[in-house]
Motif scaffolding. Structure first.
Motif, PDB file in Angstrom:
ATOM      1  N   ARG A  56      -1.818   1.723   2.041  1.00 22.86           N
ATOM      2  CA  ARG A  56      -0.604   1.969   1.265  1.00 22.86           C
ATOM      3  C   ARG A  56      -0.505   3.402   0.749  1.00 22.86           C
ATOM      4  O   ARG A  56       0.449   3.749   0.071  1.00 22.86           O
ATOM      5  CB  ARG A  56      -0.508   0.985   0.099  1.00 22.86           C
ATOM      6  CG  ARG A  56      -0.350  -0.441   0.590  1.00 22.86           C
ATOM      7  CD  ARG A  56      -0.141  -1.408  -0.547  1.00 22.86           C
ATOM      8  NE  ARG A  56       0.126  -2.752  -0.051  1.00 22.86           N
ATOM      9  CZ  ARG A  56       1.317  -3.219   0.283  1.00 22.86           C
ATOM     10  NH1 ARG A  56       2.380  -2.426   0.171  1.00 22.86           N
ATOM     11  NH2 ARG A  56       1.470  -4.444   0.722  1.00 22.86           N
ATOM     12  N   ALA A  57      -1.506   4.226   1.018  1.00 22.63           N
ATOM     13  CA  ALA A  57      -1.476   5.634   0.617  1.00 22.63           C
ATOM     14  C   ALA A  57      -2.257   6.438   1.650  1.00 22.63           C
ATOM     15  O   ALA A  57      -3.112   5.902   2.360  1.00 22.63           O
ATOM     16  CB  ALA A  57      -2.059   5.819  -0.773  1.00 22.63           C
ATOM     17  N   THR A  58      -1.956   7.712   1.717  1.00 24.22           N
ATOM     18  CA  THR A  58      -2.656   8.604   2.651  1.00 24.22           C
ATOM     19  C   THR A  58      -3.482   9.658   1.932  1.00 24.22           C
ATOM     20  O   THR A  58      -4.181  10.434   2.581  1.00 24.22           O
ATOM     21  CB  THR A  58      -1.639   9.316   3.566  1.00 24.22           C
ATOM     22  OG1 THR A  58      -0.759  10.115   2.770  1.00 24.22           O
ATOM     23  CG2 THR A  58      -0.828   8.306   4.371  1.00 24.22           C
ATOM     24  N   SER A  59      -3.415   9.686   0.608  1.00 22.45           N
ATOM     25  CA  SER A  59      -4.078  10.736  -0.163  1.00 22.45           C
ATOM     26  C   SER A  59      -5.471  10.357  -0.634  1.00 22.45           C
ATOM     27  O   SER A  59      -6.007  11.003  -1.534  1.00 22.45           O
ATOM     28  CB  SER A  59      -3.219  11.117  -1.384  1.00 22.45           C
ATOM     29  OG  SER A  59      -1.984  11.673  -0.984  1.00 22.45           O
ATOM     30  N   TRP A  60      -6.085   9.340  -0.019  1.00 23.95           N
ATOM     31  CA  TRP A  60      -7.431   8.955  -0.440  1.00 23.95           C
ATOM     32  C   TRP A  60      -8.448  10.082  -0.262  1.00 23.95           C
ATOM     33  O   TRP A  60      -9.309  10.268  -1.137  1.00 23.95           O
ATOM     34  CB  TRP A  60      -7.875   7.694   0.298  1.00 23.95           C
ATOM     35  CG  TRP A  60      -6.964   6.521   0.087  1.00 23.95           C
ATOM     36  CD1 TRP A  60      -6.277   5.828   1.050  1.00 23.95           C
ATOM     37  CD2 TRP A  60      -6.628   5.893  -1.159  1.00 23.95           C
ATOM     38  NE1 TRP A  60      -5.540   4.816   0.474  1.00 23.95           N
ATOM     39  CE2 TRP A  60      -5.737   4.837  -0.871  1.00 23.95           C
ATOM     40  CE3 TRP A  60      -6.997   6.128  -2.493  1.00 23.95           C
ATOM     41  CZ2 TRP A  60      -5.207   4.019  -1.863  1.00 23.95           C
ATOM     42  CZ3 TRP A  60      -6.472   5.317  -3.482  1.00 23.95           C
ATOM     43  CH2 TRP A  60      -5.591   4.279  -3.171  1.00 23.95           C
ATOM     44  N   PRO A  61      -8.400  10.868   0.829  1.00 25.63           N
ATOM     45  CA  PRO A  61      -9.351  11.992   0.919  1.00 25.63           C
ATOM     46  C   PRO A  61      -9.181  13.012  -0.205  1.00 25.63           C
ATOM     47  O   PRO A  61     -10.169  13.590  -0.675  1.00 25.63           O
ATOM     48  CB  PRO A  61      -9.045  12.602   2.289  1.00 25.63           C
ATOM     49  CG  PRO A  61      -8.469  11.475   3.088  1.00 25.63           C
ATOM     50  CD  PRO A  61      -7.651  10.697   2.094  1.00 25.63           C
ATOM     51  N   ALA A  62      -7.939  13.236  -0.636  1.00 23.79           N
ATOM     52  CA  ALA A  62      -7.715  14.166  -1.739  1.00 23.79           C
ATOM     53  C   ALA A  62      -8.319  13.628  -3.025  1.00 23.79           C
ATOM     54  O   ALA A  62      -8.883  14.381  -3.828  1.00 23.79           O
ATOM     55  CB  ALA A  62      -6.216  14.418  -1.920  1.00 23.79           C
TER      56      ALA A  62
END
Length: 247
Positions: free
Chosen positions: A99-105
Motif C-alpha cells: 500500500r506504499a512505496t516509501s518503505w526504503p525511505a
C-alpha cells in the motif's frame, strides 16, 4: 470478527497480527472512539501503521541499554527494504507492504530514532533530530491515506508527525528527551512538565491525512492532561476527533 479487524480483512495469522494491533490499542484505548471518523476501509491500514510506528519507537527508546533496540531497528530496516521487493516476514507487512512505496525511505530514516536517545541541546535540535523520520512517515501517510486527496508530503504534515513522535517519547520513563536548555538552572525536577508545556505552546496546525490528525489530537490531549500515558476521557475524545477530522 468485525470487518475492520485486519485478521479478517486480509486472511492472515489472526493471532500474530492482532497481538501487535492489540498492543497499540491497549496503549491508546481512545482510538475505539476516534476511529469512527476514519473511513471503514482504512481501519485495518490505520491500525497496522500505528502499530508499526509503536514498534519502531519502543525499540529505539525503550530500556536502559540502547543496543537491543538498535538491533531490532536494524532488523526492521531490512524488513522495510524487503517490502519494496515483494518480500515480508512480519505480519504487519501483510496489511501495509503493497500500500506504499516509501518503505526504503523509512528504513533509511530509522537511524534518527536511536540518535534521538541523546539529550538535545534545545527544542530546535530535538525537532531536527526527528525531521528525517517525520518526513518519511508523512510520505507514507500520504500514500496510505491519500492525505485528503493531496499527493506528496507538505511541511505541515511532517511537523505534525514530529509532534506525535515527541509526545510518544513521553511514554518512556525518564527525562533524557527533555532539551538541556529547559533543564539549565532548574532544581525542581520538572523538566518533563516544562517540555510538555513548550510542545503544547508550539503544537503545529493540523495537516496531512485524517488518521494522523486524529492521532495528533489524542497525543495533544494527553499532554494537556499532564500525563502522556493517561487516556483522554471519552467525551473529549469525541470532540477532539470531530474537530481533527474536519480540519
Amino acid at each position: 470478527m468485525s470487518a475492520d479487524r485486519p485478521g479478517t480483512a486480509y486472511g492472515v495469522d489472526h493471532e500474530a497480527l492482532e497481538s501487535f494491533i492489540g498492543k497499540w490499542r491497549a496503549r491508546w484505548p481512545e482510538w475505539s472512539v476516534a476511529e469512527v471518523f476514519v473511513p471503514p476501509a482504512q481501519h485495518p491500514i490505520a491500525l497496522a501503521w500505528a502499530a508499526l510506528q509503536q514498534e519502531l519507537t519502543d525499540a529505539a527508546w525503550g530500556g536502559s541499554d540502547a543496543r537491543p533496540g538498535e538491533a531490532k531497528l536494524a532488523w526492521w530496516a531490512e524488513e522495510l527494504i524487503g517490502w519494496s521487493r515483494g518480500m515480508r516476514r512480519h505480519p504487519l507487512g501483510v496489511v501495509l507492504q503493497t500500500r506504499a512505496t516509501s518503505w526504503p525511505a523509512l528504513a533509511a530514516a530509522l537511524p534518527a530514532l536511536p540518535a534521538s536517545r541523546e539529550r538535545p541541546r534545545d527544542p530546535e535540535e530535538s525537532g531536527s533530530m526527528l525531521q528525517p523520520l517525520a518526513e518519511a512517515m508523512a510520505a507514507i501517510d500520504a500514500e496510505l491515506f491519500g492525505s485528503e486527496g493531496r499527493a506528496g508530503v507538505d511541511h505541515r504534515a511532517a511537523q505534525l508527525v514530529a509532534a506525535c513522535l515527541q509526545q510518544a517519547r513521553f511514554q518512556q520513563p525518564g527525562d533524557a528527551h527533555v532539551p538541556l536548555s529547559l533543564l539549565a538552572g532548574q532544581a525542581d525536577g520538572g523538566g518533563r512538565d516544562r517540555w510538555a508545556r513548550h510542545l503544547l505552546a508550539h503544537w503545529p496546525t493540523a495537516g496531512g491525512a485524517r488518521p494522523r490528525r486524529l492521532w495528533a489530537a489524542l497525543a495533544r490531549g494527553r499532554l494537556e492532561r499532564g500525563d502522556a500515558t493517561r487516556p483522554v476521557p471519552t467525551w473529549r475524545v469525541l470532540w477532539r476527533s470531530w474537530r481533527a477530522a474536519r480540519n
